[in-house]
Design an enzyme around this catalytic site. Structure first.
Site, mmCIF file in Angstrom:
data_model
loop_
_atom_site.group_PDB
_atom_site.id
_atom_site.type_symbol
_atom_site.label_atom_id
_atom_site.label_comp_id
_atom_site.label_asym_id
_atom_site.label_seq_id
_atom_site.Cartn_x
_atom_site.Cartn_y
_atom_site.Cartn_z
ATOM 1 N N ASP A 13 0.926 -1.194 0.070
ATOM 2 C CA ASP A 13 0.143 -0.015 -0.005
ATOM 3 C C ASP A 13 0.905 1.259 -0.085
ATOM 4 O OD1 ASP A 13 -2.417 1.367 0.150
ATOM 5 O OD2 ASP A 13 -1.878 1.776 2.374
ATOM 6 N N SER A 14 0.211 2.446 -0.056
ATOM 7 C CA SER A 14 1.166 3.639 -0.115
ATOM 8 C C SER A 14 1.658 3.714 1.219
ATOM 9 C CB SER A 14 0.123 4.776 -0.557
ATOM 10 O OG SER A 14 -0.822 5.090 0.189
ATOM 11 N N TYR A 45 -1.076 8.174 -2.493
ATOM 12 C CA TYR A 45 -1.112 7.966 -3.940
ATOM 13 C C TYR A 45 -2.695 8.384 -4.548
ATOM 14 C CZ TYR A 45 2.104 4.048 -3.887
ATOM 15 O OH TYR A 45 3.286 3.134 -3.893
ATOM 16 N N GLY A 46 -3.772 8.660 -3.537
ATOM 17 C CA GLY A 46 -4.972 8.822 -4.161
ATOM 18 C C GLY A 46 -5.116 10.124 -4.624
ATOM 19 N N CYS A 76 -4.549 -1.559 -1.524
ATOM 20 C CA CYS A 76 -4.543 -0.156 -1.770
ATOM 21 C C CYS A 76 -5.927 -0.386 -2.918
ATOM 22 C CB CYS A 76 -3.455 0.267 -2.377
ATOM 23 S SG CYS A 76 -3.596 2.009 -2.748
ATOM 24 N N ASN A 77 -6.604 0.361 -2.472
ATOM 25 C CA ASN A 77 -7.887 0.798 -3.389
ATOM 26 C C ASN A 77 -7.493 1.562 -4.814
ATOM 27 O OD1 ASN A 77 -10.695 -0.101 -2.130
ATOM 28 N ND2 ASN A 77 -9.008 0.529 -0.521
ATOM 29 N N THR A 78 -6.604 2.611 -4.423
ATOM 30 C CA THR A 78 -6.369 3.285 -5.446
ATOM 31 C C THR A 78 -5.654 2.687 -6.577
ATOM 32 O OG1 THR A 78 -6.245 5.241 -4.047
ATOM 33 C CG2 THR A 78 -5.450 5.592 -6.166
ATOM 34 N N GLU A 155 -2.697 8.451 8.626
ATOM 35 C CA GLU A 155 -1.252 8.561 8.974
ATOM 36 C C GLU A 155 -0.890 8.976 10.128
ATOM 37 O OE1 GLU A 155 1.382 7.077 6.674
ATOM 38 O OE2 GLU A 155 -0.144 5.889 5.805
ATOM 39 N N CYS A 187 -11.137 2.852 0.773
ATOM 40 C CA CYS A 187 -9.472 3.233 0.798
ATOM 41 C C CYS A 187 -9.063 2.285 2.156
ATOM 42 C CB CYS A 187 -9.553 4.716 1.139
ATOM 43 S SG CYS A 187 -7.707 5.249 1.719
ATOM 44 N N HIS A 189 -6.875 2.992 4.133
ATOM 45 C CA HIS A 189 -6.746 3.725 5.494
ATOM 46 C C HIS A 189 -7.877 4.053 6.236
ATOM 47 C CE1 HIS A 189 -2.931 4.706 3.249
ATOM 48 N NE2 HIS A 189 -2.269 5.279 4.492
#
Ligand code: DGL
Length: 272
Positions: A13-14, A45-46, A76-78, A155, A187, A189
């Site tokens: 993931d990011s 990333y989004g 990661c969805n993005t 984050e 997402c 997160h």
């Protein structure tokens, strides 16, 4: 070449968000070793273009392939929204994403055929959830809402209090107005803010609203997939979780240990 059952699973993931998927993978697949790559130097990333996200994703995936993983879970969805097909074409191993399992869970949960999706700007503008939900039922309307501020809040560990509450309310408003009865956390997160999003959704939409965190559905699909390919590691010692990041390894491993509920070793810093 067929991978060995003993090889680790690669997850990326990011940043921290994909740990919400690792937590469920750990429960569903206790003997698997997992290498988790968080691209902390380039989060988020989004907010980036699809081309940039694709380039970052290829870098992360190649790194995991070089470490001998047997499959990659894109937590990661993005990346799942804009780069999954490219990864599947480029890589000679299975690549699983997070959008379809969440879309299926949401389609099964809605009673009014209206599903809201909180996601990054990249995921929202890709239309990936709308397509995945339409593949389950063409009766269901999907309403997307970009919620970019929730990523830095997660984050930062800023998951309680007025700031995340107001942000969640603001992003939920259009979904409440549209009359959805299901909200997908689109997402990885966002489950870090699950409690506050659920409280606000209940007060704005009603107690009946279902909040879908796809991590659980992803973990059970990964387990089924590995079993179907005879790639599942079912025995031996409990699996390990190894962390690899592109920036700030120390704070990442502290947060990860707290989040996963068990101490994980120091994160290794790499350059992609
Ligand atoms: N956690 C990621 C996702 O599921 C990316 C968040 C971000 O880096 O913007 O989309």
């Amino acid at each position: 070449m067929k991978a060995s059952r003993q090889a680790p699973l690669g997850v990326f993931d990011s940043g921290l968000g994909g740990l919400t998927v690792v937590r469920e993978l750990r429960k569903a697949l206790e003997h698997e070793d997992i290498i988790y790559l968080g691209d902390t130097a380039r989060v988020p990333y989004g907010t980036r273009s699809a081309a940039t996200v694709e380039r970052y994703a290829i870098g992360c995936a190649n790194h995991l392939v070089a470490r001998g993983v047997k499959a990659i879970i894109v937590a990661c969805n993005t990346v799942s929204a804009v780069a999954l097909e490219r990864l599947r074409v480029d890589l000679d191993l299975p690549v699983l994403g997070v959008i379809e399992p969440g879309a299926r869970a949401a389609a099964a949960a809605t009673r009014v055929f209206k599903v809201g999706v909180l996601a990054t700007a990249g995921t929202t503008s890709s239309g990936a959830y709308g397509r995945a939900i339409a593949a389950c039922s063409t009766r269901i309307e999907t309403i997307g809402q970009a919620a970019p501020l929730l990523v830095p809040l997660a984050e930062e560990g800023w998951t309680t209090g007025q700031v995340p509450r107001l942000a969640a309310r603001r992003y939920l408003e259009p979904l409440a107005r549209a009359g959805v009865d299901v909200v997908i956390l689109g997402c990885t997160h966002y489950p870090l803010l699950f409690d506050i999003i659920q409280q606000e959704a209940r007060s704005m939409i009603g107690e009946h609203v279902a909040i879908i965190d796809s991590a659980n559905a992803v973990a059970s699909e990964v387990a089924d997939f590995l079993a179907s390919r005879d790639l599942r590691c079912n025995e031996g010692a409990l699996g390990t979780t190894r962390l690899v990041v592109t920036d700030r390894p120390k704070s990442f491993s502290e947060t990860a240990s707290r989040f996963l509920g068990s101490p994980v070793g120091a994160a290794e810093a790499i350059d992609l």
